[in-house]
Design a protein around this motif. Structure first.
Motif, short mmCIF file in Angstrom:
data_model
loop_
_atom_site.label_atom_id
_atom_site.label_comp_id
_atom_site.label_asym_id
_atom_site.label_seq_id
_atom_site.Cartn_x
_atom_site.Cartn_y
_atom_site.Cartn_z
N ASP A 246 1.05 -1.56 -0.13
CA ASP A 246 -0.09 -0.02 -0.05
C ASP A 246 0.66 1.30 0.20
O ASP A 246 2.01 0.63 0.69
CB ASP A 246 -0.80 -0.20 1.22
N ALA A 247 0.44 2.43 -0.74
CA ALA A 247 1.51 3.58 -0.46
C ALA A 247 1.47 4.38 0.79
O ALA A 247 2.53 4.63 0.94
CB ALA A 247 0.42 4.76 -1.38
N GLU A 248 0.35 3.84 1.56
CA GLU A 248 0.77 4.10 3.21
C GLU A 248 2.08 3.27 3.77
O GLU A 248 2.70 4.51 4.43
CB GLU A 248 -0.95 4.20 3.66
N GLN A 249 2.46 2.31 2.88
CA GLN A 249 3.80 1.87 3.90
C GLN A 249 4.96 2.21 3.36
O GLN A 249 5.74 1.93 4.71
CB GLN A 249 3.63 0.52 3.29
N GLU A 291 8.43 5.54 -3.16
CA GLU A 291 7.58 5.72 -4.29
C GLU A 291 8.20 6.17 -4.85
O GLU A 291 9.45 6.97 -4.37
CB GLU A 291 6.45 6.65 -3.97
N PHE A 368 3.98 -1.01 -5.45
CA PHE A 368 3.09 -0.62 -4.38
C PHE A 368 1.97 -0.33 -5.30
O PHE A 368 1.39 -0.10 -6.67
CB PHE A 368 3.65 0.23 -3.78
N ASN A 370 -0.66 1.80 -6.91
CA ASN A 370 -1.11 3.74 -7.21
C ASN A 370 -2.21 4.67 -6.53
O ASN A 370 -3.35 3.85 -7.42
CB ASN A 370 -0.25 3.91 -8.60
N PRO A 371 -2.20 5.10 -5.49
CA PRO A 371 -4.00 5.40 -5.28
C PRO A 371 -4.35 6.30 -6.15
O PRO A 371 -5.49 6.66 -5.68
CB PRO A 371 -3.35 6.14 -3.55
#
Length: 427
Positions: A246-249, A291, A368, A370-371
């Motif tokens: 997840d991008a948040e990771q 990222e 990852f 991408n949101p």
């Protein structure tokens, strides 16, 4: 690994960009293999379509009570042709992949061009002027037996060392100091990793197949070979292998202190004096998995993290931007930190900090989500030695030596050495 689509669409451009690295891409061979691949693939798809059509007609013939023997024979013949074509296609793909695995990363546009044109970015500290005849680290530690190459050679052969007493304690103190610095001040998560890895992990980071002769292999028969790690970059980077994060990771930031094992097959003619180039040495390694849009900024941060250790130790150093001819295999850009070694009146590498771009991530399928698009994309990976413990030990011993042959303990290390101020090397 480079993007295969990039090779197919811009092969000559890739070849031109690799020239400054001193790498000659065999364009003609790749083009020939690609042509064969296309031909075999088209033929395979045509056979598959024809076979499907005949298989469909068999069902229709059955419904009408017709003899299907000729059709069945035709399907079997086409099945054999398909198998032959698929085998040929697999062989071509394997050849292309073998070539791809041997191609280094493309240099970033900011990398200085040249075979020996690395550029000094900055310099910190002033080399100490001694008012006595200095000794090198081997002489400083050899008198007391606390740096013992002779016994190490009896135990293991050349290019090993045995540290004892306060010098062994100083070595340990350096590693503890670096780990605490990077976990407490720079936000890295400490990891304890295996010291032996399977081949796929080393292929993921670019150490295999190109640098197999630099590795120590442990044969295990039916269980499969293992390799002693050349650096903890291998296990730490592979923590993202095969994952969609997840991008948040992100970013993931790891630090580990491990021994490292390198056969140094290419070390002929390089500085191998005493502890400067060993088969076994310790490293505190930093790895970031991030990222993609911020990887160049992350390289500057990671380099600064490694520099901070040298600054706190009070060791003069310079930061070098490596030129295209000196770039590590997997790197798009690299900064080397070189520490001042008084006995050599020169700077010697003590850290190498690299941005690998998506080169390693593509090999290990580390991605990852991408949101913005909701789609998986390759991460970027970075790593840096922060620092090589043995070479930092050499620098501390030589820069902090005193006229009587003793060594002052840097202030930041005293807490790890029971408050010891002076190492007396004349027991």
């Amino acid at each position: 690994m480079l993007d295969p689509q990039l090779l197919r669409s811009n092969l000559q451009d890739v070849a031109d960009r690799l020239v400054p690295r001193g790498f000659a891409l065999d364009v003609a061979r790749i083009e020939a293999l690609e042509e064969r691949r296309k031909t075999v693939q088209i033929r395979t798809e045509a056979l598959q379509a024809e076979r499907n059509a005949i298989s469909k007609s068999i069902g229709q013939a059955k419904q009408h009570g017709e003899d299907i023997t000729p059709l069945m024979a035709n399907v079997e013949h086409m099945g054999n042709q398909l198998n032959e074509n698929k085998a040929a296609l697999d062989k071509i793909q394997a050849e292309l992949e073998a070539i791809l695995l041997g191609i280094p990363n493309l240099p970033h546009e900011s990398v200085p061009v040249g075979e020996n044109g690395s550029v000094e970015v900055r310099r910190w500290g002033t080399p100490r002027i001694f008012d006595f005849e200095i000794k090198d680290h081997a002489a400083l530690g050899g008198k007391s037996g606390w740096v013992d190459f002779e016994t190490a050679a009896k135990l293991s052969g050349a290019r090993f060392t045995l540290l004892r007493g306060p010098i062994a304690c100083l070595h340990r103190a350096l590693a503890q100091f670096m780990i605490n610095l990077h976990t407490c001040e720079h936000g890295y998560e400490e990891a304890y990793t295996p010291y032996m890895m399977r081949a796929p992990a080393l292929q993921s980071t670019g150490h295999l197949p190109t640098f197999e002769e630099d590795l120590f292999k442990i044969a295990r028969g039916g269980e499969g070979d293992l390799y002693l790690i050349p650096t903890s970059e291998v296990p730490l980077t592979n923590l993202a292998a095969g994952r969609i994060l997840d991008a948040e990771q992100l970013p993931l930031k790891f630090v580990a202190h491990t021994p490292c094992f390198r056969s140094e097959a290419g070390a002929s003619g390089r500085d191998t004096h005493a502890m400067l180039r060993l088969y076994q040495f310790d490293m505190v390694e930093l790895v970031q998995i991030i990222e993609p849009s911020n990887s160049m900024g992350a390289l500057e941060d990671l380099t600064a993290n490694a520099e901070k250790a040298l600054q706190l130790l009070g060791l003069p150093y310079r930061t070098m931007a490596l030129c295209t001819g000196d770039l590590p295999f997997s790197a798009v850009k690299t900064h080397d930190l070189e520490v001042w070694i008084p006995s050599q009146e020169n700077y010697r590498k003590v850290s190498s900090c690299s941005n690998r771009g998506d080169f390693q991530a593509r090999r290990m399928q580390a991605r990852f989500r991408n949101p913005g698009t909701g789609k998986p994309e390759l991460v970027h990976t970075l790593n840096g030695s922060a620092l090589a413990v043995g070479r930092t030990l050499v620098a501390v011993m030589e820069n902090y030596q005193q006229a009587d042959g003793s060594i002052r303990v840097p202030d930041v290390l005293k807490q790890y050495m029971g408050g010891m101020d002076i190492i007396s090397c004349g027991r």
